[in-house]
Design an enzyme around this catalytic site. Structure first.
Site, PDB file in Angstrom:
ATOM      1  N   PRO A 186      10.926   7.251   0.010  1.00  0.00           N
ATOM      2  CA  PRO A 186      10.534   6.324  -1.062  1.00  0.00           C
ATOM      3  C   PRO A 186      10.326   4.857  -0.633  1.00  0.00           C
ATOM      4  O   PRO A 186       9.408   4.217  -1.115  1.00  0.00           O
ATOM      5  CB  PRO A 186      11.709   6.407  -2.059  1.00  0.00           C
ATOM      6  CG  PRO A 186      12.469   7.640  -1.704  1.00  0.00           C
ATOM      7  CD  PRO A 186      12.223   7.886  -0.249  1.00  0.00           C
ATOM      8  N   LYS A 190      -2.830  -0.683   4.316  1.00  0.00           N
ATOM      9  CA  LYS A 190      -2.707  -0.063   2.998  1.00  0.00           C
ATOM     10  C   LYS A 190      -2.337  -1.117   1.956  1.00  0.00           C
ATOM     11  O   LYS A 190      -2.850  -1.104   0.834  1.00  0.00           O
ATOM     12  CB  LYS A 190      -1.669   1.062   2.996  1.00  0.00           C
ATOM     13  CG  LYS A 190      -1.612   1.687   1.603  1.00  0.00           C
ATOM     14  CD  LYS A 190      -0.745   2.880   1.423  1.00  0.00           C
ATOM     15  CE  LYS A 190      -0.783   3.228  -0.087  1.00  0.00           C
ATOM     16  NZ  LYS A 190       0.212   4.237  -0.457  1.00  0.00           N
ATOM     17  N   THR A 214       5.157   4.795   2.184  1.00  0.00           N
ATOM     18  CA  THR A 214       4.555   3.473   1.999  1.00  0.00           C
ATOM     19  C   THR A 214       5.687   2.450   1.945  1.00  0.00           C
ATOM     20  O   THR A 214       6.466   2.449   0.986  1.00  0.00           O
ATOM     21  CB  THR A 214       3.728   3.436   0.706  1.00  0.00           C
ATOM     22  OG1 THR A 214       2.586   4.275   0.874  1.00  0.00           O
ATOM     23  CG2 THR A 214       3.248   2.026   0.407  1.00  0.00           C
TER      24      THR A 214
END
Lengths: 300, 300, 300, 300
Positions: B65, B174, B99
């Site tokens: 996460p 990203k 991420t």
């Protein structure tokens, strides 16, 4: 086709040339008489007054700087001058291609309608290059029959002709589009600059975003970072293209519309303010992608 | 190919299924043991511990996460726990697809390098649907050889695989892309809403902007106004898609990176704040295009 | 009173001098040994190590640059170094006056509590001048008894001592105050600049706003327009005062806190971004009221 | 003193009552004839037309909703109606206390000057309560002699009377002040809300900021958090006070002025957009400090 054309600046002049090329008879007028005279050798009829210019025309086109000029030309001014609407013959078709506030466009349309004249607002995008090449985009506001009549004329000077809706909607749609464009350009400058500050190569980052969910018009056709696209203004000392002062003007029209309708437009007003800061540093006449330099100060 | 996979949530699970489908041997682990057990019948080997999971693996993939979890899993935690880097065999290749903040990714890469292990950060875009279809986009940060190794594995779970640059650059690219996306979505909601407040039809306005300089990913594939695109979340009660809370998280990573590098990101932080307001109204789990409703309050 | 003081920079040094003046016995330590040695002739005991410094102290005060330093000093570092909490004797009272993220302050407080030590966070405002004059403001986070103990020490170095709440709340309240200050300064620069652009005299406008609903701290004590207040940094080439880079740091702490709590702070983040642009033009070391120049570009 | 007063709304009516109380002879007119009739019993002379109203007056005062009304009343309208300037006798002194755009004020002043009439713009602050109590603040734009004449009249209806500068500068100074006020209120809501999201008590935080560099008018006199100040609108269900719709109007005038002068006003436009969002949720008629609720959504 018999056309009267009023307003012979950077945009108006090449539009007239394309109308002439297409075989139209064009009568021209500008308060700058030299601008009108210069079109004589190209075959235009140079009128001595607005009244003379519109006499006998089937269609009148105008290309003026701002709403106040459009109101003055069509409706007459405070000093008692008479406007176009009272000069033209019954049945004349009217097209205003200026970029102005929708309220002014609606006012002129309404007055025209009262006199049983058809009027459309038809602001353009595509810039001087588009005007010269005859590839302008027109965004038209008016009735269905008005739109059809407009298409017959505008096909000689443009490529894409949209019908945005009723009177004033051409202006409004252009405002929305250019608000979006101001956001796209600011955002693209910002994302590339953030990447560079953190060690990314702007070319590589651009390629990735182009194939991802960051894709947008500015990144596709108008990369603001020098050296990535050969033909973009960024790679040519930010020669316009589309000047920063025009972006500030268009975002200002967005503010004005939002103030009227009490709409929140935080992203658009922020972009507007970035351009206000940027232009104040002497960038008014440079391409609007030069905002990239606002993000890339020398001391960094 | 022998792969250990750690982190079996909404994204991790379908990625494992695609690896199995491609013929890989996959050993899985999650602190949620049920998530791991559920993959048994699909052919995964369910490990009882992280140590057991990575034993004998040529490649270890993680899907977690946030940065703190990635640091804990790879480097060990404050309570003296040992991390992955000290469990794996020499020559194991490491891919983190979470991420997270680039600083954490760089820290892990650096520690891996000290132990002569190859590590790449490879965050994904494409969401749960992309994970299921095997069409994810991966943005990889690491050495050239690391990138080549990553491609061999990632081809089984994704379609586009980009090499953004060195360690941490996958995360950074990203972040930049999703900052841009947050700006595109906010701007698109705003431009459409301004038009509607002024009487334009959002479908007509969308069509015009799509063929003009306002064109962008959100408008092309993800129109936030209900009823314009059948398959967009906007036309399906804003069922995600990509949840508003994830957009807020990603824009938060942008803020963090900009704070580190002292970069100005006014457009991105404004978009972030719009999402903070919007999510606080109970929209965390709805699609991020539901921001459109933030602009369209019922009393209007 | 027996005090150990760690961190002898621009703020720490004058605080030590005031403690000595008040009759306290002060033992000092800094990794910059010259900074410590320089206090010898003023009567401080110069310790050779942190361990020696805190030995026998009733109170330990720290004044460090950022959260990572505070965590390392109190809790020890990643390389196995031992922290203050394990060096001090039972019953030692701990005050950290650094300006750091609340999360770090809370972590240290919690660990101190586990070891039955009283700890308060007590960030200051008032700058170097306030530290020299002994007129600092302290905003304290901790228990009631902690606050009382803190007052006894801090009265020698400050004038106003507030109890903001529990552990970490001193940091949080300072963050909120400085977020407000960043907004006040940006807003004041902007309102004065808008008036000037439209022909108003900034002195007259300041006088009017001071007696109206635009009144605020920046306008009262720190007018950012040169020539209006003799003693303000604006009238002295923007010599600090409070440096622009510190304002950017404090606004960054605000962003970090808001990211954690998912709070919208659009005004504060916008002010932060204006400072990021301004500082990048080479203004980091100038007073934070120099933001006025960001609004007054030469070409205007 | 013989005064004609035009515009008898919420503000105009109590101003007339105070003029009557001070012993002035007041002739009144409003297109809403009931509003005029209602002043008969208080001793005003109720005129049947604007022309009758101004006949024989030494001073004419106007209090109207917006710039378009002021232009129409003083200059006449598009339908050929005659304006005040052509009705009044030589030597009549003119005061407009409406809050309008500076351009309209300058236009009227210029036309008055052409006719050798003295005109000042004198917008007020202080709201309906101030009008009733006779404690309004007036910000006057005009010549020195105009200002002196204005003082003689305005002392009967206000307390503070400022001379902002030449014609239009009264409006401009009020715009700058209210831009500042919008920023103060938004910023105060935001700082308090950020503190509350992070566990601070808003009363304690308010007390600390009041004695620190976050001090400002909103915090001192108008705390937007319910329960902190008994008499503030926040503690009385946000009953105005100063309505949110008027704050949006005034910030809109700021935008308009900034668009004209091409000034960047990012903080002010952001505040304006927060009010646009807030008002669209049905808060137009509530006090402007209700913006606090925009930051405190129920789901939090």
């Amino acid at each position: 086709m018999n056309i009267a054309f009023i307003g012979l600046g950077n945009m108006g002049r090449p539009m007239v040339l394309n109308l002439l090329k297409a075989g139209c008879q064009v009568s021209v007028f500008d308060i700058n008489t030299a601008a009108a005279e210069a079109l004589k050798e190209d075959g235009a009829f140079v009128a001595g007054s607005m009244e003379e210019c519109v006499k006998g025309a089937q269609t009148v086109m105008t290309m003026l700087p701002a709403g106040e000029h459009v109101r003055a030309v069509y409706l007459g001014d405070h000093q008692g001058g008479v406007g176009l609407l009272k000069m033209v013959e019954a049945g004349t078709f009217l097209i205003d291609s200026s970029t102005i506030d929708p309220a002014s466009a609606r006012l002129v349309a309404q007055q025209a309608h009262t006199l049983e004249l058809e009027f459309v607002d038809a602001p353009v995008s595509g810039g001087v290059a588009g005007a010269q090449a005859g590839t302008l985009t027109f965004i038209v506001g008016g009735t269905d029959s008005g739109f059809k009549q407009a298409e017959e004329v505008l096909q000689h000077v443009g490529k894409n002709i949209f019908h945005a809706g009723k009177a004033g909607d051409g202006q409004m749609a252009k405002i929305c589009n250019n608000l979006m464009l101001g956001i796209l350009m600011s955002g693209t400058c910002e994302a590339l600059s953030l990447g560079m500050d953190n060690g990314l190569d702007p070319k590589v980052l651009s390629d990735i975003m182009l194939q991802s969910s960051g894709r947008n018009w500015a990144l596709e056709l108008y990369n603001p970072c020098p050296g990535i696209m050969d033909k973009a203004p960024a790679s040519n000392h930010y020669q316009p293209g589309f000047m920063s002062k025009l972006m500030l003007k268009d975002l200002g029209l967005g503010l004005e519309a939002a103030t009227e309708s009490q709409s929140p437009i935080p992203m658009g007003t922020l972009a507007r303010n970035l351009y206000a800061f940027h232009n104040a540093e002497g960038n008014e006449l440079r391409d609007f992608s030069s905002l990239f330099e606002f993000y890339r100060k020398p001391s960094k």
